[in-house]
Design a protein around this motif. Structure first.
Motif, PDB file in Angstrom:
ATOM      1  N   SER A 147     -30.119 -40.778 -14.876  1.00 49.68           N
ATOM      2  CA  SER A 147     -28.987 -40.404 -15.717  1.00 49.68           C
ATOM      3  C   SER A 147     -27.703 -40.361 -14.901  1.00 49.68           C
ATOM      4  CB  SER A 147     -29.232 -39.042 -16.370  1.00 49.68           C
ATOM      5  OG  SER A 147     -30.350 -39.086 -17.226  1.00 49.68           O
ATOM      6  N   LEU A 179     -32.344 -42.890 -25.642  1.00 49.43           N
ATOM      7  CA  LEU A 179     -33.765 -42.892 -25.989  1.00 49.43           C
ATOM      8  C   LEU A 179     -33.953 -42.890 -27.505  1.00 49.43           C
ATOM      9  CD1 LEU A 179     -36.768 -42.642 -25.226  1.00 49.43           C
ATOM     10  CD2 LEU A 179     -36.443 -40.163 -25.136  1.00 49.43           C
ATOM     11  N   ALA A 217     -35.274 -46.055 -23.621  1.00 48.63           N
ATOM     12  CA  ALA A 217     -34.154 -45.349 -22.999  1.00 48.63           C
ATOM     13  C   ALA A 217     -33.080 -46.289 -22.469  1.00 48.63           C
ATOM     14  CB  ALA A 217     -34.669 -44.462 -21.865  1.00 48.63           C
ATOM     15  N   TYR A 277     -32.906 -30.848 -26.707  1.00 47.59           N
ATOM     16  CA  TYR A 277     -33.865 -31.745 -27.350  1.00 47.59           C
ATOM     17  C   TYR A 277     -34.982 -32.159 -26.395  1.00 47.59           C
ATOM     18  CZ  TYR A 277     -35.601 -36.171 -29.352  1.00 47.59           C
ATOM     19  OH  TYR A 277     -36.389 -37.187 -29.818  1.00 47.59           O
ATOM     20  N   GLY A 278     -34.638 -32.589 -25.192  1.00 48.02           N
ATOM     21  CA  GLY A 278     -35.657 -33.068 -24.256  1.00 48.02           C
ATOM     22  C   GLY A 278     -36.721 -32.032 -23.949  1.00 48.02           C
ATOM     23  N   ASN A 291     -30.830 -38.967 -23.484  1.00 49.73           N
ATOM     24  CA  ASN A 291     -31.688 -38.799 -24.652  1.00 49.73           C
ATOM     25  C   ASN A 291     -31.102 -39.450 -25.894  1.00 49.73           C
ATOM     26  OD1 ASN A 291     -33.757 -37.474 -23.312  1.00 49.73           O
ATOM     27  ND2 ASN A 291     -32.821 -35.473 -23.586  1.00 49.73           N
ATOM     28  N   LEU A 325     -36.641 -37.744 -21.749  1.00 48.49           N
ATOM     29  CA  LEU A 325     -36.571 -36.413 -22.350  1.00 48.49           C
ATOM     30  C   LEU A 325     -36.169 -35.397 -21.285  1.00 48.49           C
ATOM     31  CD1 LEU A 325     -39.715 -36.615 -24.660  1.00 48.49           C
ATOM     32  CD2 LEU A 325     -37.322 -36.715 -25.377  1.00 48.49           C
ATOM     33  N   ASP A 326     -35.046 -35.685 -20.632  1.00 48.10           N
ATOM     34  CA  ASP A 326     -34.588 -34.833 -19.535  1.00 48.10           C
ATOM     35  C   ASP A 326     -34.028 -33.506 -20.059  1.00 48.10           C
ATOM     36  OD1 ASP A 326     -31.923 -35.200 -20.352  1.00 48.10           O
ATOM     37  OD2 ASP A 326     -31.652 -36.935 -19.065  1.00 48.10           O
ATOM     38  N   ALA A 334     -27.668 -34.490 -28.496  1.00 48.14           N
ATOM     39  CA  ALA A 334     -28.363 -34.766 -27.237  1.00 48.14           C
ATOM     40  C   ALA A 334     -27.375 -35.324 -26.243  1.00 48.14           C
ATOM     41  CB  ALA A 334     -29.515 -35.747 -27.451  1.00 48.14           C
TER      42      ALA A 334
END
Length: 358
Positions: free
Chosen positions: A120, A263, A198, A173-174, A260, A167-168, A256
């Motif tokens: 990211s 993703l 992603a 959300y992640g 994400n 899903l960091d 998000a």
């Protein structure tokens, strides 16, 4: 090993001698260290550069250390990247831009040697390098290309372990999805599928992207069920303030953070390859939820990126799905007031009508 950090350390002494006019003292000190010591010194010098201390002395040493094989670990690579971007950054955005050429190469070398790294943050640095090319196109282009090579690497797959960048934790959300669906996320082929999803950072997927997505979805254990659950998760997620790695990222509540969001965009397009009744209603629900204004009203929607992608997915529906997709697109005007989303919805409706002969 000679001490590196702390009052009276060898590094402090070498820097003091350099400041006193003893040219080469820092280089001699670094040359006296083993690989672990040089890596520790690099971390300490990088922190000094972040704090704008002894910049004229530190920058050349960092440049030399960034060209060495120092055996960086993934945790060390992440520590360097965290200093540059995000909530715990040790430099302000304008300071990072001014010292980009001094601070970033060491972090990239560590990421390269570690093999796994915070994707990211590297994506954000890549975007910054692109925008800074106007100042020195040759150097910033090389850094941008170097980051492209890093980001194109296949994600290391450890059975049963989802990589950190999927899903960091830059948003709610992640972690929520990891906690709710841990068993499914550990399934065979899931990492490869989600890693491909992603990569989608635009509203529309290419045919090549979709072919690869379909193949990876088919190979992912319970892949269709996972797509449904992850999209249901975003369609029910309240807007909230996110900790985005991008210093110029969203300041208003959203659904998000950047990684994400990409993703979810990929999951929306992947859903078209699932033969199930929930596909169109779920894409429509994401379009409606993401496209509605923050707080339930207004033109600044919860996530324009997700909404425009969901609208494009609805517009790409064919066959028996087209009529249902038209109905969902027709529900957007009113709750959704964002002009970009509404313009996309109108274009999608026109395309569907033209293909169906309506």
């Amino acid at each position: 090993m000679v001490g590196i950090t702390g009052p009276g350390s060898g590094l402090d002494e070498a820097l003091a001698r350099e400041r006193a006019g003893e040219t080469g003292a820092l280089g001699e000190f670094l040359a006296s260290l083993d690989t672990a010591g040089r890596r520790e010194a690099a971390l300490a010098l990088h922190r000094r550069m972040c704090r704008q201390a002894d910049e004229e002395l530190v920058a050349p040493a960092l440049a030399a250390l960034s060209r060495e094989e120092l055996g960086w670990s993934a945790d060390e690579a992440d520590a360097l990247l965290v200093r540059l971007l995000g909530r715990d950054a040790e430099v302000a955005p304008h300071e990072l831009e001014a010292s980009f050429l001094a601070l970033v190469p060491l972090a990239l070398s560590a990421a390269d040697q570690a093999g796994e790294f915070d994707r990211s943050r590297v994506r954000v640095l890549r975007s910054m390098a692109e925008s800074l090319r106007v100042h020195r196109q040759d150097v910033f282009s090389l850094l941008r290309d170097r980051m492209d090579v890093l980001l194109e690497r296949e994600v290391p797959v450890v059975p049963g372990l989802l990589p950190r960048h999927l899903l960091d934790g830059f948003d709610a959300y992640g972690p929520e999805m990891r906690a709710a669906h841990g068993e499914l996320l550990a399934g065979a082929g899931v990492t490869e599928f989600l890693a491909h999803c992603a990569l989608l950072d635009r509203p529309r997927a290419t045919q090549a992207w979709r072919r690869e997505s379909a193949a990876r979805l088919a190979a992912a254990e319970a892949g269709a069920e996972l797509v449904r659950l992850l999209l249901e998760g975003i369609a029910a997620r309240p807007e909230h303030r996110v900790n985005d790695a991008d210093p110029y990222g969203p300041t208003l509540p959203t659904l998000a953070a950047a990684a994400n969001t990409s993703l979810v965009r990929g999951l929306l397009w992947a859903s078209l390859d699932v033969e199930a009744d929930w596909v169109v209603p779920l894409a429509g629900a994401v379009a409606l939820h993401a496209g509605t204004g923050v707080g339930g009203s207004g033109g600044v929607c919860r996530s324009r990126a997700m909404a425009t992608t969901a609208v494009a997915v609805l517009g790409a529906c064919g066959g028996a799905r087209a009529e249902e997709a038209l109905r969902w697109l027709g529900r957007l005007p009113g709750p959704v007031r964002n002009r970009t989303v509404l313009k996309g919805a109108e274009k999608a409706r026109e395309g569907l009508a033209a293909r169906s002969g309506g």
